[in-house]
Design an enzyme around this catalytic site. Structure first.
Site, mmCIF file in Angstrom:
data_model
loop_
_atom_site.group_PDB
_atom_site.id
_atom_site.type_symbol
_atom_site.label_atom_id
_atom_site.label_comp_id
_atom_site.label_asym_id
_atom_site.label_seq_id
_atom_site.Cartn_x
_atom_site.Cartn_y
_atom_site.Cartn_z
ATOM 1 N N ASP A 1 -6.226 3.749 4.873
ATOM 2 C CA ASP A 1 -5.102 3.217 5.650
ATOM 3 C C ASP A 1 -3.979 4.247 5.676
ATOM 4 O O ASP A 1 -3.397 4.542 6.720
ATOM 5 C CB ASP A 1 -4.551 1.924 5.022
ATOM 6 C CG ASP A 1 -5.468 0.729 5.255
ATOM 7 O OD1 ASP A 1 -6.536 0.923 5.851
ATOM 8 O OD2 ASP A 1 -5.100 -0.384 4.833
ATOM 9 N N THR B 1 -3.615 -4.773 9.467
ATOM 10 C CA THR B 1 -4.559 -5.800 9.916
ATOM 11 C C THR B 1 -4.127 -7.189 9.465
ATOM 12 O O THR B 1 -4.206 -8.140 10.238
ATOM 13 C CB THR B 1 -5.979 -5.519 9.393
ATOM 14 O OG1 THR B 1 -5.937 -5.345 7.984
ATOM 15 C CG2 THR B 1 -6.542 -4.272 10.018
HETATM 16 P P1 ADP Z 1 -1.374 -5.093 6.362
HETATM 17 O O1 ADP Z 1 -2.845 -5.301 6.370
HETATM 18 O O2 ADP Z 1 -0.699 -5.871 7.428
HETATM 19 O O3 ADP Z 1 -0.984 -3.654 6.337
HETATM 20 P P2 ADP Z 1 -0.419 -5.152 3.658
HETATM 21 O O4 ADP Z 1 -0.966 -6.026 2.597
HETATM 22 O O5 ADP Z 1 -0.719 -3.704 3.601
HETATM 23 O O6 ADP Z 1 -0.897 -5.760 5.027
HETATM 24 O O7 ADP Z 1 1.143 -5.365 3.698
HETATM 25 C C1 ADP Z 1 1.957 -4.724 4.629
HETATM 26 C C2 ADP Z 1 3.359 -5.267 4.543
HETATM 27 O O8 ADP Z 1 3.903 -5.035 3.254
HETATM 28 C C3 ADP Z 1 4.280 -4.572 5.539
HETATM 29 O O9 ADP Z 1 5.066 -5.539 6.197
HETATM 30 C C4 ADP Z 1 5.121 -3.685 4.643
HETATM 31 O O10 ADP Z 1 6.406 -3.437 5.177
HETATM 32 C C5 ADP Z 1 5.203 -4.518 3.402
HETATM 33 N N1 ADP Z 1 5.598 -3.750 2.207
HETATM 34 C C6 ADP Z 1 5.034 -2.658 1.668
HETATM 35 N N2 ADP Z 1 5.705 -2.239 0.570
HETATM 36 C C7 ADP Z 1 6.743 -3.104 0.412
HETATM 37 C C8 ADP Z 1 7.818 -3.245 -0.519
HETATM 38 N N3 ADP Z 1 7.965 -2.413 -1.536
HETATM 39 N N4 ADP Z 1 8.662 -4.272 -0.348
HETATM 40 C C9 ADP Z 1 8.511 -5.133 0.665
HETATM 41 N N5 ADP Z 1 7.533 -5.067 1.562
HETATM 42 C C10 ADP Z 1 6.660 -4.071 1.447
HETATM 43 MG MG MG Z 2 -1.349 -2.260 4.871
#
Ligand code: ADP
Ligand code: MG
Length: 551
Positions: free
Chosen positions: A387, A94
Site C-alpha cells: 500500500d 480500500t
Molecule cells: P484504508 O483501507 O481505507 O486505507 P486504513 O485502515 O489504512 O484503511 O486506514 C486509513 C485511515 O486511517 C485514513 O483515513 C488515515 O487518514 C487514517 N490514519 C492513519 N494514521 C492515522 C493517525 N495517526 N491518526 C488518525 N488517523 C490516521
Molecule cells: Mg490504508
C-alpha cells in the site's frame, strides 16, 4: 385470453421488485461494507480469515478481507468490486471506499423511505462526487517530490495498523528509497515511477528491523551444479523458460531394440542432443543461465565445465523481473537463440543467505526484502508495504497530498453542504446525505480508537467551521489537531478514487429495481455469506443478520 397473466419465468424463478428489491440489495451491500469498518485506521482491529481448507490469514487490509471472505451474493459482490477497483487504481484506501459506499446506501435508504425517487438520489450522488473531487484538488497541498520527510509520512500513514508499527521509521525509509530508485524523469520534466522495476520479496524467521533494500534482483536459488562459478561482472545473461533436458514424448513410451548396439546408439544420440544444447548456449556467449524449468544432470555438468553458471526451476516471477532489469528476452526455443536475446548484469552471491543478487547494467531495478518473525507477520507487513509503495509512487507522480485522520472528509462534508444550498430540487437532499456519509470516516476512526465518535465529530466540525481545514483526529493523542503537521498525510489520488468508487458502487445498487433469480432468492447467498450466523432459510434479511453476527 384476457385476464390471464402471461407466465414468462420458469417455475423455480423468483422475482422481487421496486422497494423490496432495493431494500434487499441495500441490506446485502451494507452488510459487507459494515463488516470491514472495525479495521479502519491505525487502531482498527484485525480479522482472521480461515478458508475451507484451513488456511489462515490475519489482516487489517480491506481488500484482502473481502477477497478471502466467501461471499456468494451478487449485490454484496458489487461492494467487493469497489475494493478491488480502489486497490487497482490507488493501492490504498480500500476500507475507506467500501465503508463510504455502505454509508451512502444507508443514507439513501432513509431518502427512499421519504419517497424520494432513486433517480434523484443517483443524480445527487453523482453531482456530489464530482464536486468532491474538484474540492479535493483545491484542498490538496502541493509537495516537492524530493521532500523525503513528507513522503515518509505518506508511507507511514498508509502502513500503520498493518504490523509495521515497531519499525515504522525504517520501513517508511525503505519504501521512499525504493520509489526513488525506480523514478525517472520523463522528457517533459515530470517524474515517472517504473513500478515494474521494483520487486518485493519476504522471508520469515528474522525481525522486521532486518528488512533491507537490495539493488537488483534477488534470486533465491542455488547453482545447479556445485562446481559452477557464482560471481560475474558484466555477465551475459540468458533467461530460459524451457527445460534443458530430453523431452520425453510420453512417459510410457517403449523402445524395442534388437541388439545391444542399437541401445548404445540411442543413448549416444541423446547425449549428443544434450551436448548440442550446451554448445548452443556457449555459442551465444552466455555466462549465466537462469532456467525456469529443469536442467539435466549431464547439462549441469557440461555447463560447469564451460564455466557457465546455471540455475534450475527459477520462479517465473523472478525470470520476468530479471527480464526487465538485465534487459533480456525470455527464450523458449533454444534453436532460435542468438546473442541479441541476452541481457547484461552483475551477478554475485550473498554471503549470508547464499542467494544470487543480479544487478542490471543500465537499469535501476531494486528488490525490497522484508523480514518478519512468522509467515503471518510478514504477509501482513507485505500488504502494508505494498500500500505504502503505491501511495508514495502516486505522491511522487502528482505531488498532491492531504491531511488525514478524517480532516479531508470533514472539510469536504462542509464544502458539500455549502454546495447543496446552491442546488434546488431533491438532489439537494442527496448531496447532503453524501456529505453526512463522508463524515463516517472520522466517526469510525474515533470509534475504533475507543473515543466518543459524536464528541469527536462535533469538535472536528467546529474546527473546520472556524477555518481550520486540516483539523483531523490524531488517534494516538486522541486530540483534534492539524493532522498534516502531526504527520498523518494521505494522497489526493487515493482519496479522489475512494470518493468516486464509493459513489459509483452505491449508484449501481440503487439503480436496480427488479431482481429476477433463477432459483430461490431467499437462500441464494444468504446461507453461504451468512456463515455460522446466517440460519438457512433466514430469508432476505438473513444475509444482513448473518453477516452482522459474524463480524
Ligand atoms: P484504508 O483501507 O481505507 O486505507 P486504513 O485502515 O489504512 O484503511 O486506514 C486509513 C485511515 O486511517 C485514513 O483515513 C488515515 O487518514 C487514517 N490514519 C492513519 N494514521 C492515522 C493517525 N495517526 N491518526 C488518525 N488517523 C490516521
Ligand atoms: Mg490504508
Amino acid at each position: 385470453m384476457q385476464g390471464q397473466p402471461m407466465i414468462i419465468l420458469g417455475e423455480d424463478s423468483q422475482r422481487m421488485q421496486d422497494k423490496d428489491a432495493q431494500s434487499h440489495n441495500i441490506s446485502a451491500a451494507r452488510a459487507v461494507a459494515e463488516s470491514v469498518r472495525s479495521t479502519l485506521g491505525p487502531k482498527g482491529m484485525d480479522k482472521m480469515l480461515v478458508t475451507s481448507t484451513g488456511d489462515v490469514t490475519v489482516t487489517n487490509d480491506g481488500v484482502t478481507i473481502l477477497r478471502e471472505m466467501d461471499i456468494d451474493n451478487p449485490t454484496a459482490e458489487m461492494i467487493v468490486e469497489v475494493a478491488e477497483t480502489q486497490e487497482d487504481e490507488a493501492g490504498d484506501g480500500t476500507t475507506s471506499a467500501v465503508s463510504i459506499a455502505g454509508e451512502l446506501l444507508k443514507n439513501a435508504e432513509d431518502l427512499l423511505e421519504q419517497d424520494i425517487h432513486p433517480t434523484a438520489i443517483i443524480k445527487g450522488f453523482d453531482m456530489a462526487a464530482k464536486q468532491a473531487r474538484s474540492e479535493i484538488d483545491d484542498i490538496a497541498e502541493e509537495i516537492d517530490v524530493d521532500d523525503t520527510e513528507v513522503l515518509k509520512q505518506v508511507a507511514e500513514t498508509s502502513m500503520t495498523g498493518k504490523g509495521a508499527e515497531q519499525n515504522k521509521d525504517l520501513l517508511a525509509q525503505l519504501v521512499v528509497d525504493a520509489i526513488e530508485h525506480v523514478s525517472v524523469e520523463a522528457e517533459d520534466g515530470s517524474t515517472v515511477v517504473d513500478l515494474e522495476f521494483l520487486n518485493i520479496t519476504s522471508e520469515s524467521g528474522a525481525t522486521a528491523a532486518e528488512s533491507e533494500l537490495l539493488e537488483g534482483v534477488l534470486v533465491k536459488d542455488d547453482p545447479a551444479h556445485e562446481d559452477m562459478p557464482t560471481d560475474f561482472e558484466d555477465a551475459d545473461v540468458l533467461l530460459l523458460d524451457t527445460a534443458l533436458e530430453i523431452q520425453e514424448a510420453n512417459a510410457d513410451a517403449q523402445l524395442s531394440v534388437d541388439d545391444p548396439s542399437q541401445l548404445q546408439q540411442f543413448v549416444e544420440q541423446e547425449e549428443q542432443q544434450l551436448k548440442d544444447m550446451v554448445e548452443t548456449i556457449k555459442a551465444s556467449g552466455a555466462d549465466v543461465v537462469f532456467c525456469q524449468k529443469n536442467v539435466d544432470d549431464m547439462v549441469q555438468h557440461l555447463l560447469a565445465k564451460e564455466g557457465i553458471l546455471a540455475t534450475k526451476r527459477t520462479k517465473q516471477s523472478d525470470i520476468e523481473f530479471l527480464k526487465e532489469v538485465v534487459d533480456a528476452r525470455i527464450v523458449s526455443d533454444l534453436d532460435s537463440l542468438t546473442a541479441a536475446d541476452l541481457g547484461t548484469g552483475t551477478v554475485s552471491r550473498d554471503d549470508d543467505s547464499g542467494w544470487f543478487v543480479v544487478e542490471g547494467e543500465n537499469s535501476h531495478g531494486v528488490t525490497l526484502l522484508l523480514r518478519g518473525s512468522t509467515g503471518h507477520v510478514v504477509d501482513e507487513l507485505e500488504r502494508g508495504v505494498n500500500d505504502a509503495l503505491d501511495v508514495v509512487a502516486a505522491a511522487v507522480a502528482d505531488g498532491l497530498v492531504l491531511a488525514g485522520g478524517g480532516a479531508v472528509e470533514v472539510e469536504l462534508a462542509s464544502r458539500l453542504r455549502d454546495y447543496a444550498d446552491s442546488i434546488s430540487g431533491r438532489e439537494q437532499l442527496a448531496i447532503e446525505a453524501f456529505a453526512d456519509s463522508l463524515e463516517l470516516i472520522p466517526r469510525v476512526l474515533a470509534e475504533n480508537a475507543g473515543l466518543d465518535s459524536i464528541d469527536t465529530l462535533v469538535d472536528l466540525r467546529a474546527a473546520h467551521e472556524s477555518g481550520d481545514e486540516r483539523a483531523g483526529l490524531n488517534v494516538f493523542s486522541g486530540d483534534v489537531e492539524d493532522t498534516y503537521e502531526a504527520g498523518v498525510v494521505e494522497t489526493a489520488h487515493a482519496k479522489s478514487q475512494a470518493v468516486s468508487s464509493a459513489a459509483e458502487a452505491a449508484n449501481l445498487v440503487l439503480k436496480i429495481d427488479d431482481i429476477i433469480a433463477a432459483g430461490d432468492l431467499s437462500t441464494s447467498g444468504g446461507e453461504d455469506a451468512g456463515g455460522p450466523g446466517g440460519a438457512p432459510g433466514g430469508g432476505m434479511g438473513g444475509m444482513g443478520g448473518g453477516m452482522g453476527g459474524m463480524m
